[in-house]
Write a protein that holds these residues in place. Structure first.
Motif, PDB file in Angstrom:
ATOM      1  N   GLY A  31       0.814  -1.198   0.000  1.00 36.22           N
ATOM      2  CA  GLY A  31       0.000   0.000   0.000  1.00 36.22           C
ATOM      3  C   GLY A  31       0.848   1.248   0.000  1.00 36.22           C
ATOM      4  O   GLY A  31       0.557   2.210  -0.730  1.00 36.22           O
ATOM      5  N   TYR A  32       1.897   1.247   0.806  1.00 37.47           N
ATOM      6  CA  TYR A  32       2.786   2.407   0.878  1.00 37.47           C
ATOM      7  C   TYR A  32       3.473   2.636  -0.473  1.00 37.47           C
ATOM      8  O   TYR A  32       3.741   3.753  -0.868  1.00 37.47           O
ATOM      9  CB  TYR A  32       3.833   2.208   1.969  1.00 37.47           C
ATOM     10  N   CYS A  33       3.747   1.586  -1.158  1.00 35.40           N
ATOM     11  CA  CYS A  33       4.428   1.686  -2.452  1.00 35.40           C
ATOM     12  C   CYS A  33       3.427   1.757  -3.610  1.00 35.40           C
ATOM     13  O   CYS A  33       3.763   1.424  -4.742  1.00 35.40           O
ATOM     14  CB  CYS A  33       5.366   0.499  -2.635  1.00 35.40           C
ATOM     15  N   PHE A  34       2.190   2.124  -3.313  1.00 37.29           N
ATOM     16  CA  PHE A  34       1.156   2.299  -4.330  1.00 37.29           C
ATOM     17  C   PHE A  34       0.866   1.008  -5.083  1.00 37.29           C
ATOM     18  O   PHE A  34       0.737   0.993  -6.315  1.00 37.29           O
ATOM     19  CB  PHE A  34       1.524   3.420  -5.306  1.00 37.29           C
ATOM     20  N   GLY A  35       0.737  -0.082  -4.340  1.00 39.77           N
ATOM     21  CA  GLY A  35       0.295  -1.334  -4.935  1.00 39.77           C
ATOM     22  C   GLY A  35       1.279  -1.996  -5.857  1.00 39.77           C
ATOM     23  O   GLY A  35       0.876  -2.829  -6.682  1.00 39.77           O
ATOM     24  N   ASP A  36       2.564  -1.657  -5.742  1.00 37.33           N
ATOM     25  CA  ASP A  36       3.577  -2.329  -6.547  1.00 37.33           C
ATOM     26  C   ASP A  36       3.264  -2.235  -8.036  1.00 37.33           C
ATOM     27  O   ASP A  36       3.362  -3.220  -8.776  1.00 37.33           O
ATOM     28  CB  ASP A  36       3.665  -3.810  -6.141  1.00 37.33           C
ATOM     29  N   GLY A  37       2.832  -1.043  -8.486  1.00 43.36           N
ATOM     30  CA  GLY A  37       2.433  -0.908  -9.879  1.00 43.36           C
ATOM     31  C   GLY A  37       3.022   0.315 -10.543  1.00 43.36           C
ATOM     32  O   GLY A  37       3.827   1.035  -9.954  1.00 43.36           O
ATOM     33  N   PRO A  38       2.621   0.586 -11.804  1.00 43.30           N
ATOM     34  CA  PRO A  38       3.236   1.655 -12.585  1.00 43.30           C
ATOM     35  C   PRO A  38       3.035   3.040 -12.002  1.00 43.30           C
ATOM     36  O   PRO A  38       3.790   3.947 -12.292  1.00 43.30           O
ATOM     37  CB  PRO A  38       2.517   1.543 -13.947  1.00 43.30           C
ATOM     38  N   ILE A  39       2.028   3.203 -11.146  1.00 41.48           N
ATOM     39  CA  ILE A  39       1.776   4.532 -10.589  1.00 41.48           C
ATOM     40  C   ILE A  39       2.907   4.959  -9.660  1.00 41.48           C
ATOM     41  O   ILE A  39       3.071   6.127  -9.344  1.00 41.48           O
ATOM     42  CB  ILE A  39       0.429   4.545  -9.835  1.00 41.48           C
ATOM     43  N   ALA A  40       3.726   4.004  -9.215  1.00 48.67           N
ATOM     44  CA  ALA A  40       4.789   4.317  -8.270  1.00 48.67           C
ATOM     45  C   ALA A  40       6.172   4.322  -8.914  1.00 48.67           C
ATOM     46  O   ALA A  40       7.167   4.388  -8.228  1.00 48.67           O
ATOM     47  CB  ALA A  40       4.781   3.304  -7.127  1.00 48.67           C
ATOM     48  N   LYS A  41       6.241   4.233 -10.236  1.00 47.29           N
ATOM     49  CA  LYS A  41       7.553   4.191 -10.886  1.00 47.29           C
ATOM     50  C   LYS A  41       8.369   5.427 -10.538  1.00 47.29           C
ATOM     51  O   LYS A  41       7.873   6.535 -10.540  1.00 47.29           O
ATOM     52  CB  LYS A  41       7.375   4.080 -12.401  1.00 47.29           C
ATOM     53  N   GLY A  42       9.634   5.214 -10.249  1.00 44.62           N
ATOM     54  CA  GLY A  42      10.508   6.306  -9.876  1.00 44.62           C
ATOM     55  C   GLY A  42      10.588   6.517  -8.386  1.00 44.62           C
ATOM     56  O   GLY A  42      11.441   7.251  -7.910  1.00 44.62           O
ATOM     57  N   LEU A  43       9.721   5.875  -7.619  1.00 43.80           N
ATOM     58  CA  LEU A  43       9.741   6.029  -6.172  1.00 43.80           C
ATOM     59  C   LEU A  43      10.633   4.957  -5.575  1.00 43.80           C
ATOM     60  O   LEU A  43      10.398   3.770  -5.766  1.00 43.80           O
ATOM     61  CB  LEU A  43       8.331   5.910  -5.604  1.00 43.80           C
ATOM     62  N   GLY A  44      11.674   5.353  -4.832  1.00 39.32           N
ATOM     63  CA  GLY A  44      12.648   4.395  -4.335  1.00 39.32           C
ATOM     64  C   GLY A  44      12.065   3.295  -3.483  1.00 39.32           C
ATOM     65  O   GLY A  44      12.504   2.151  -3.546  1.00 39.32           O
ATOM     66  N   VAL A  45      11.047   3.623  -2.646  1.00 39.65           N
ATOM     67  CA  VAL A  45      10.538   2.612  -1.727  1.00 39.65           C
ATOM     68  C   VAL A  45       9.874   1.461  -2.460  1.00 39.65           C
ATOM     69  O   VAL A  45       9.735   0.377  -1.913  1.00 39.65           O
ATOM     70  CB  VAL A  45       9.538   3.212  -0.711  1.00 39.65           C
ATOM     71  N   GLN A  46       9.445   1.676  -3.715  1.00 37.02           N
ATOM     72  CA  GLN A  46       8.789   0.589  -4.431  1.00 37.02           C
ATOM     73  C   GLN A  46       9.719  -0.603  -4.587  1.00 37.02           C
ATOM     74  O   GLN A  46       9.316  -1.758  -4.421  1.00 37.02           O
ATOM     75  CB  GLN A  46       8.311   1.050  -5.804  1.00 37.02           C
ATOM     76  N   SER A  47      10.970  -0.344  -4.928  1.00 37.84           N
ATOM     77  CA  SER A  47      11.899  -1.445  -5.165  1.00 37.84           C
ATOM     78  C   SER A  47      12.287  -2.163  -3.884  1.00 37.84           C
ATOM     79  O   SER A  47      12.809  -3.278  -3.936  1.00 37.84           O
ATOM     80  CB  SER A  47      13.151  -0.927  -5.877  1.00 37.84           C
ATOM     81  N   ILE A  48      12.023  -1.550  -2.726  1.00 38.94           N
ATOM     82  CA  ILE A  48      12.329  -2.216  -1.470  1.00 38.94           C
ATOM     83  C   ILE A  48      11.531  -3.505  -1.342  1.00 38.94           C
ATOM     84  O   ILE A  48      12.032  -4.515  -0.843  1.00 38.94           O
ATOM     85  CB  ILE A  48      12.043  -1.290  -0.268  1.00 38.94           C
ATOM     86  N   VAL A  49      10.291  -3.502  -1.788  1.00 42.75           N
ATOM     87  CA  VAL A  49       9.440  -4.684  -1.662  1.00 42.75           C
ATOM     88  C   VAL A  49      10.098  -5.891  -2.313  1.00 42.75           C
ATOM     89  O   VAL A  49      10.197  -6.966  -1.715  1.00 42.75           O
ATOM     90  CB  VAL A  49       8.054  -4.433  -2.276  1.00 42.75           C
ATOM     91  N   SER A  50      10.564  -5.730  -3.547  1.00 47.55           N
ATOM     92  CA  SER A  50      11.189  -6.850  -4.248  1.00 47.55           C
ATOM     93  C   SER A  50      12.627  -7.078  -3.783  1.00 47.55           C
ATOM     94  O   SER A  50      13.061  -8.231  -3.648  1.00 47.55           O
ATOM     95  CB  SER A  50      11.149  -6.612  -5.759  1.00 47.55           C
ATOM     96  N   ASP A  51      13.372  -5.992  -3.537  1.00 45.54           N
ATOM     97  CA  ASP A  51      14.777  -6.148  -3.145  1.00 45.54           C
ATOM     98  C   ASP A  51      14.930  -6.808  -1.780  1.00 45.54           C
ATOM     99  O   ASP A  51      15.837  -7.613  -1.568  1.00 45.54           O
ATOM    100  CB  ASP A  51      15.484  -4.788  -3.131  1.00 45.54           C
ATOM    101  N   TYR A  52      14.034  -6.488  -0.855  1.00 41.20           N
ATOM    102  CA  TYR A  52      14.079  -7.119   0.455  1.00 41.20           C
ATOM    103  C   TYR A  52      13.760  -8.614   0.330  1.00 41.20           C
ATOM    104  O   TYR A  52      14.381  -9.450   0.989  1.00 41.20           O
ATOM    105  CB  TYR A  52      13.106  -6.443   1.412  1.00 41.20           C
ATOM    106  N   GLY A  53      12.820  -8.956  -0.531  1.00 43.43           N
ATOM    107  CA  GLY A  53      12.525 -10.365  -0.781  1.00 43.43           C
ATOM    108  C   GLY A  53      13.726 -11.093  -1.361  1.00 43.43           C
ATOM    109  O   GLY A  53      14.038 -12.231  -0.966  1.00 43.43           O
TER     110      GLY A  53
END
Length: 225
Positions: A31-53
């Protein structure tokens, strides 16, 4: 990193955020990363979801994970829901330390973080619901997603009239579900719907359809602009 601060707040008082295990925490992240979708492109926290995994898989020598949901992965390696939160805390702290806080919102030419969402400055909660519906396994995941999404809107002063309307009228939305299902009002309508239907897919479809209709028909059908 704002997300790290938020994470610490959640882990300190998980009950305030309806978090009982790493699985709810995962959906708050989405939710914080805007649903892991295109609306959040360019936002650093989005990649945390996948990178932490990826970090967890490397730590535990998992070469072909069956599920990219690290909330489930943490729960699998824990003896209880509470232990999954403790395991998240220790591994995420290590992950952040190794990345040295390299995740941050991009900076514009004025030296300020870019606003979250679309280039025109508008964010649509309804559009995000369409995006996350295929990802949902259980309707209560929507609740965690909404918590994280609300945090992001607040932290980055992002205005989403659709989401604000939902927040301000959540009890009314719950009661609309409860009334239609012939259940006592005043309860959590989403939670009750999750028990009412025998199939998870049915409860997901029902609640999201009701939520879309509830938002679109607000104030006599006036549009948000």
């Amino acid at each position: 990193m704002i997300l790290k601060t938020r994470t610490d707040q959640i882990l300190t008082r998980p009950g305030m955020f309806s978090v009982t295990s790493s699985e709810e925490l995962y959906w708050i992240f989405l939710g914080y990363c805007f649903g892991d979708g295109p609306i959040a492109k360019g936002l650093g926290v989005q990649s945390i979801v996948s990178d932490y995994g990826d970090f967890l898989c490397k730590q535990w020598n998992i070469t072909h994970p069956h599920n990219r949901n690290w909330g489930i992965l943490l729960r699998y390696y824990s003896q209880s829901d509470k232990d999954s939160l403790l395991l998240f805390q220790s591994t995420f702290d290590k992950f952040v330390e190794q990345t040295q806080f390299t995740y941050a919102s991009p900076i514009n030419e004025m030296g300020q973080p870019f606003a979250l969402g679309n280039p025109d400055g508008k964010v649509s909660f309804l559009a995000l619901l369409d995006e996350i519906q295929p990802k949902l396994d259980h309707i209560m995941q929507l609740t965690s997603f909404e918590v994280g999404y609300g945090m992001a809107c607040y932290d980055y002063s992002k205005e989403d009239p659709e989401h604000r309307f939902f927040q301000e009228n959540t009890p009314e939305f719950y009661d609309s579900i409860l009334t239609e299902l012939h259940l006592p009002t005043g309860l959590n309508g989403i939670e009750q719907a999750s028990w009412y239907f025998s199939r998870n897919d049915d409860s997901i479809t029902y609640v999201l359809t009701k939520l879309r209709t509830f938002i679109l028909e607000r104030d006599g059908g006036d549009t948000f602009s």
